[in-house]
Design an enzyme around this catalytic site. Structure first.
Site, PDB file in Angstrom:
ATOM      1  CG  HIS A  78      -1.960   1.005   1.252  1.00 19.30           C
ATOM      2  ND1 HIS A  78      -1.716   2.340   1.500  1.00 19.30           N
ATOM      3  CD2 HIS A  78      -3.288   0.897   1.014  1.00 19.30           C
ATOM      4  CE1 HIS A  78      -2.867   3.002   1.426  1.00 19.30           C
ATOM      5  NE2 HIS A  78      -3.835   2.158   1.122  1.00 19.30           N
TER       6      HIS A  78
ATOM      7  CB  CYS B  73      -4.200   3.377  -2.524  1.00 20.15           C
ATOM      8  SG  CYS B  73      -5.275   4.365  -1.461  1.00 20.15           S
TER       9      CYS B  73
ATOM     10  CG  HIS C 274      -7.353   0.643  -1.301  1.00 24.34           C
ATOM     11  ND1 HIS C 274      -6.582   0.912  -0.193  1.00 24.34           N
ATOM     12  CD2 HIS C 274      -7.662  -0.671  -1.233  1.00 24.34           C
ATOM     13  CE1 HIS C 274      -6.429  -0.205   0.513  1.00 24.34           C
ATOM     14  NE2 HIS C 274      -7.065  -1.183  -0.094  1.00 24.34           N
TER      15      HIS C 274
ATOM     16  CG  ASP D  90      -9.470   3.472   0.414  1.00 22.59           C
ATOM     17  OD1 ASP D  90      -9.391   2.779   1.438  1.00 22.59           O
ATOM     18  OD2 ASP D  90      -8.564   4.239   0.052  1.00 22.59           O
ATOM     19  CG  HIS D  91     -10.872   5.939   3.555  1.00 29.15           C
ATOM     20  ND1 HIS D  91      -9.834   6.786   3.755  1.00 29.15           N
ATOM     21  CD2 HIS D  91     -10.418   4.700   3.850  1.00 29.15           C
ATOM     22  CE1 HIS D  91      -8.780   6.114   4.157  1.00 29.15           C
ATOM     23  NE2 HIS D  91      -9.100   4.848   4.220  1.00 29.15           N
TER      24      HIS D  91
ATOM     25  CE1 TYR E 212     -11.980   1.107   5.448  1.00 27.07           C
ATOM     26  CE2 TYR E 212     -10.971   2.620   7.013  1.00 27.07           C
ATOM     27  CZ  TYR E 212     -10.884   1.807   5.899  1.00 27.07           C
ATOM     28  OH  TYR E 212      -9.699   1.687   5.222  1.00 27.07           O
TER      29      TYR E 212
HETATM   30  C1  DNO Z   1      -6.708   3.160   5.350  1.00 25.93           C
HETATM   31  C2  DNO Z   1      -6.063   2.060   4.682  1.00 25.93           C
HETATM   32  C3  DNO Z   1      -4.697   1.796   5.228  1.00 25.93           C
HETATM   33  C4  DNO Z   1      -4.237   0.473   4.744  1.00 25.93           C
HETATM   34  C5  DNO Z   1      -2.894   0.078   5.189  1.00 25.93           C
HETATM   35  C6  DNO Z   1      -2.437  -1.075   4.381  1.00 25.93           C
HETATM   36  O1  DNO Z   1      -7.865   3.156   5.451  1.00 25.93           O
HETATM   37  O2  DNO Z   1      -6.084   2.184   3.317  1.00 25.93           O
HETATM   38  O3  DNO Z   1      -4.787   1.791   6.607  1.00 25.93           O
HETATM   39  O4  DNO Z   1      -5.103  -0.484   5.201  1.00 25.93           O
HETATM   40  O5  DNO Z   1      -1.992   1.105   5.077  1.00 25.93           O
HETATM   41  O6  DNO Z   1      -1.447  -1.742   5.042  1.00 25.93           O
END
Ligand code: DNO
Length: 351
Positions: free
Chosen positions: A206, A244, A271, A316-317, A330
């Site tokens: 990531h 991401c 993501h 993702d978020h 989340y």
């Molecule tokens: C945030 C995520 C990160 C991700 C880590 C992967 O929401 O995208 O916390 O899970 O960095 O190791």
């Protein structure tokens, strides 16, 4: 595009799998053993219990996020081999239960970092916000004291056990350079990738979030050159990326459409979310809609569609909508809306 939804587990998430089931087109749950201290072996029984529960709802559990990396590995400490052995065994165990992708990151001490978890957007919803000057003006020692005393600077993704030894950790990183971090990442990958290959698992790093150095700590997964260098460490098919858009895209120099064209094929996991970047370098997480943020998500999805991307995707978020009380970023509603936008783009491009 294999649509997934991140879920923090029974008793640990406000969202239930019954609810996720009602979001169209979600095939899998992205999961993890979040209560496990970093560095510990993931036992088969624990993995099996989680997998069975996820599968009982008709979802796959192909993607784990994250098996976190112990600081000893990132620092290249003498005891790193012990933690690498645990990591290898965890990979084997996850492979036995059918896991296909492990997402991980290599950020020193902190995972993703924001200064406000509930910043209000003009429409009244709230979202994760990063105020650049606030982070830049924080002396690490001040940060440490703030956290150790009041704990009132609460940022997500920070493991409590790490925060307890924050002073020691900062001291340990004092002379660690970006080159050292690369070397330690290389050492780790050379050790684990053969095991991952054998277990049928792809490792997906990531990017750093935000993609620049914070609090004087080195950060190395920040843009195009990092992704290229990462892939150069090993041509193992298990050496991959978590693409991401929101993390890398917080730096306007990272052209996410061009990066998708170049790296999606080496990204077993994506993501996809949007951020709005302000002129002073602050950024806020917006809805997924292309018009709402600074990243051209519609063209990112076009790149994925053009290569018939068959990796795993998650929205993702999301923002916090309609008074939802949830883990920051989340919640259920905005991630569900994001998923439908991504499905819509995909279907339109595919037809
Ligand atoms: C945030 C995520 C990160 C991700 C880590 C992967 O929401 O995208 O916390 O899970 O960095 O190791």
């Amino acid at each position: 595009m294999n649509m997934t939804f991140r879920w923090y587990g029974r008793g640990n998430d406000t969202v239930t799998l019954e609810q996720v089931k009602q979001i169209p087109g979600v095939k899998g749950i992205v999961w993890g053993l979040h209560q496990k201290p970093v560095g510990e072996l993931w036992e088969k029984a624990e993995i099996e219990a989680e997998m069975k529960y996820i599968q009982s709802y008709g979802f796959h559990g192909d993607v784990v996020e994250s098996v976190n990396i112990h600081e000893a590995i990132k620092l290249g400490n003498e005891d790193r081999d012990r933690y690498i052995e645990n990591y290898k065994q965890t990979i084997r165990h996850l492979g036995e239960y059918g896991v296909k992708v492990i997402c991980y990151n290599f950020m020193p001490i902190f995972d993703w970092t924001r200064t406000d978890l509930f910043k209000e957007l003009p429409d009244g919803s709230t979202a994760l916000f990063y105020e650049k000057a606030k982070v830049e003006n924080l002396d690490p020692q001040e940060l440490v004291d703030t956290i150790s005393s009041a704990g009132n600077l609460t940022l997500p993704g920070w493991e409590p056990e790490k925060m307890a030894q924050i002073k020691e950790l900062f001291a340990a990183y004092e002379n660690v350079t970006e080159d050292d971090l690369w070397e330690n990442l290389g050492y780790f990958l050379q050790e684990i990738l053969p095991v991952a290959e054998q277990a049928g698992i792809k490792m997906a790093i990531h990017p750093d979030d935000p993609p620049w150095s914070i609090f004087g700590l080195p950060r190395i997964m920040t843009g195009r050159n990092s992704l290229e260098k990462l892939l150069g460490i090993s041509d193992s098919p298990s050496n991959g990326i978590t693409f991401c858009t929101g993390s890398l895209g917080a730096n306007p120099d990272n052209d996410m459409v061009a990066l998708a064209a170049e790296f999606a094929g080496r990204s077993p996991f994506a993501h996809i979310r949007n951020v709005k970047i302000y002129e002073n370098g602050d950024f806020i997480e917006t809805s997924h809609l292309t018009a709402d943020g600074s990243i051209d998500l519609k063209r990112v999805v076009k790149e994925l569609s053009d290569i018939q991307y068959d990796g795993y995707v998650r929205p993702d978020h999301g923002r916090h909508l309609w008074n939802e009380k949830c883990r920051p970023g989340y919640g259920l509603y905005d991630r569900a809306l994001g998923i439908m936008y991504l499905h819509g783009l995909w279907d339109a491009y595919q037809s």
